[in-house]
Design a protein around this motif. Sequence first.
Motif, PDB file in Angstrom:
ATOM      1  N   ALA A 240     -11.600   2.522   5.491  1.00  0.00           N
ATOM      2  CA  ALA A 240     -11.146   2.201   4.074  1.00  0.00           C
ATOM      3  C   ALA A 240      -9.983   0.912   4.330  1.00  0.00           C
ATOM      4  O   ALA A 240     -10.401  -0.064   3.307  1.00  0.00           O
ATOM      5  CB  ALA A 240      -9.857   3.466   3.745  1.00  0.00           C
ATOM      6  N   SER A 241      -9.348   0.747   5.115  1.00  0.00           N
ATOM      7  CA  SER A 241      -8.482  -0.206   5.287  1.00  0.00           C
ATOM      8  C   SER A 241      -9.504  -1.646   5.582  1.00  0.00           C
ATOM      9  O   SER A 241      -9.175  -2.772   4.896  1.00  0.00           O
ATOM     10  CB  SER A 241      -7.355  -0.331   6.382  1.00  0.00           C
TER      11      SER A 241
ATOM     12  N   ALA B 147     -11.274  -2.896   2.545  1.00  0.00           N
ATOM     13  CA  ALA B 147     -10.409  -3.267   1.731  1.00  0.00           C
ATOM     14  C   ALA B 147     -10.258  -4.749   2.129  1.00  0.00           C
ATOM     15  O   ALA B 147     -10.131  -5.727   0.934  1.00  0.00           O
ATOM     16  CB  ALA B 147      -9.319  -2.512   1.647  1.00  0.00           C
ATOM     17  N   CYS B 148     -10.093  -5.054   3.286  1.00  0.00           N
ATOM     18  CA  CYS B 148     -10.148  -6.371   3.569  1.00  0.00           C
ATOM     19  C   CYS B 148     -11.247  -7.247   3.029  1.00  0.00           C
ATOM     20  O   CYS B 148     -11.102  -8.507   2.586  1.00  0.00           O
ATOM     21  CB  CYS B 148      -9.634  -6.550   5.122  1.00  0.00           C
TER      22      CYS B 148
ATOM     23  N   MET C 275      -2.488  -2.781   3.369  1.00  0.00           N
ATOM     24  CA  MET C 275      -3.726  -2.004   3.987  1.00  0.00           C
ATOM     25  C   MET C 275      -3.343  -1.030   5.103  1.00  0.00           C
ATOM     26  O   MET C 275      -4.242  -0.026   5.072  1.00  0.00           O
ATOM     27  CB  MET C 275      -4.782  -3.121   4.136  1.00  0.00           C
TER      28      MET C 275
ATOM     29  N   GLN D 286      -2.483   2.074   1.969  1.00  0.00           N
ATOM     30  CA  GLN D 286      -3.928   2.235   1.551  1.00  0.00           C
ATOM     31  C   GLN D 286      -4.305   3.164   2.640  1.00  0.00           C
ATOM     32  O   GLN D 286      -5.445   4.079   2.312  1.00  0.00           O
ATOM     33  CB  GLN D 286      -4.520   1.021   1.473  1.00  0.00           C
TER      34      GLN D 286
ATOM     35  N   SER E 151       0.709  -3.470  -3.686  1.00  0.00           N
ATOM     36  CA  SER E 151      -0.636  -3.275  -3.235  1.00  0.00           C
ATOM     37  C   SER E 151      -1.823  -3.233  -4.580  1.00  0.00           C
ATOM     38  O   SER E 151      -2.584  -3.891  -4.569  1.00  0.00           O
ATOM     39  CB  SER E 151      -0.946  -1.788  -2.704  1.00  0.00           C
ATOM     40  N   ASP E 152      -1.264  -2.608  -5.667  1.00  0.00           N
ATOM     41  CA  ASP E 152      -2.043  -2.976  -6.851  1.00  0.00           C
ATOM     42  C   ASP E 152      -2.397  -4.144  -7.547  1.00  0.00           C
ATOM     43  O   ASP E 152      -3.552  -4.707  -7.804  1.00  0.00           O
ATOM     44  CB  ASP E 152      -1.635  -1.883  -7.961  1.00  0.00           C
TER      45      ASP E 152
ATOM     46  N   MET F 194      -4.670  -6.386  -4.980  1.00  0.00           N
ATOM     47  CA  MET F 194      -5.855  -6.212  -4.757  1.00  0.00           C
ATOM     48  C   MET F 194      -6.645  -6.655  -6.149  1.00  0.00           C
ATOM     49  O   MET F 194      -7.754  -7.002  -6.133  1.00  0.00           O
ATOM     50  CB  MET F 194      -6.202  -4.665  -4.701  1.00  0.00           C
TER      51      MET F 194
ATOM     52  N   MET G 252      -9.508  -8.986  -5.464  1.00  0.00           N
ATOM     53  CA  MET G 252     -10.975  -8.433  -5.038  1.00  0.00           C
ATOM     54  C   MET G 252     -11.996  -8.569  -5.922  1.00  0.00           C
ATOM     55  O   MET G 252     -11.979  -9.012  -7.004  1.00  0.00           O
ATOM     56  CB  MET G 252     -10.649  -6.791  -5.014  1.00  0.00           C
TER      57      MET G 252
ATOM     58  N   VAL H 280     -13.717   4.046  -0.402  1.00  0.00           N
ATOM     59  CA  VAL H 280     -13.453   2.746  -1.334  1.00  0.00           C
ATOM     60  C   VAL H 280     -13.926   2.792  -2.889  1.00  0.00           C
ATOM     61  O   VAL H 280     -13.745   2.017  -3.553  1.00  0.00           O
ATOM     62  CB  VAL H 280     -13.881   1.551  -0.761  1.00  0.00           C
TER      63      VAL H 280
ATOM     64  N   ALA I 118     -16.699  -1.082  -5.398  1.00  0.00           N
ATOM     65  CA  ALA I 118     -16.542  -1.893  -4.136  1.00  0.00           C
ATOM     66  C   ALA I 118     -17.435  -1.885  -2.999  1.00  0.00           C
ATOM     67  O   ALA I 118     -17.785  -2.707  -2.678  1.00  0.00           O
ATOM     68  CB  ALA I 118     -14.971  -1.455  -3.422  1.00  0.00           C
TER      69      ALA I 118
END
Length: 393
Positions: free
Chosen positions: A97-98, A101-102, A191, A195, A244-245, A248, A252, A290, A294
């Motif tokens: 997940a993390s 996310a990157c 993250m 996250q 975080s929201d 991203m 993203m 994710v 994504a």
Amino acid sequence: MPVTPEAMAALRLRGDDLADATVDALFATGEVGHYNTLMRSFEHTGESLPEGLPQVAHDYLAATASAPDWVDWDRMEAARMFFIDNNVHISTALSFASMPACYMLPHVAKLLAATHALDYPSNRMAATGQFTVYLMRPDAFEAGGAFVPAAQKVRLLHASIRHHLRREGAWDEATWGVPICQEDMIGGQMMFSIQVLDALHRLGVHLTGDGADAYFYAWRVVGAMLGIDLAAAPADLAEARDFSDLYMAKFMGPSDEGVQLTKQLVELYEDVVPGTLMDPVVPALIRYLVGDTAADWLQVPRSAVFDHLVPAAPLLLGVTEHLKERSPLAAMVIDRLGALTTRFELSSLTRGRVMHYAIPDHLKDEYGVRKPKPERWTPPPVSGLLADPPAGT
């Protein structure tokens, strides 16, 4: 600092003054190689600094030799117990997940693709896993612990990447701001903290409010030790959610580098999973954690079977959680199996090595440039005596 788009944008212009000054001085005097050689043997808190260390490095290491004086050690111990209780789940969340996310942040994916040895993607995951294991050991901040020296070295590693990218003109600072800026460092902290907690929740892991708070707090301590300005960073889980929201949503999207890094991640863990029958569980788990949008950006493969099986994981985890709550013996066995599984995963990635967080002399060759593979050795031709054996033999 309030979590607003304007405040976050200002963080893109800031790096890490202490680490940047240290690295710039080491390169200016040509002492990077000497520093790296001496620091390979400096791995544990309480050891004397190596003799002959450049003065600027000595001053930096002395200034960063301990955790901040405001640390609440009861909360840190609660974080460690939370990790012990959920170590396999946390490793899963970090890996599937993390890290993706990157990769779904184009500028972060570009930086990772440009600054990590693409031929050895396991190094990236191994270094991250080792760092987390160091953090959650009982002696992490005590004499003999390995976490504080690792944090000191990682901080300088980040500064060296800023140094190289700026010197070589390999980073569009007008568009992306300072490489590994304060906003991105805090984004990375999110993250590894909230996250991960989100992923644990999606997996159906039972979390207490105190456990989640302690885990976030531990990464806040880590952030301070890695050069994050805590006045600009979220102070609690509610602020972390807002940051975080916004972070991203701001960045993203799809990118070629994100696709490439995700492909490496999937292949790496397919090699870790024994055999080939269960290989599709790796991309299926990433897709589940994710989300499809994504995952499609990252071109995560689909599986007709496992994409439907993985969402049942919370049911299985619910059974284990129930057993742990009902039986202390079951809890001990499950936690022990979890520790062994985490250790197996890390040893598979490191291949038994200790990962060193050194300052790279340069990014090219070591970081991001594929070298042509040497020609494969072939044995010399069979000698004439054996090429045509006598008749009847």
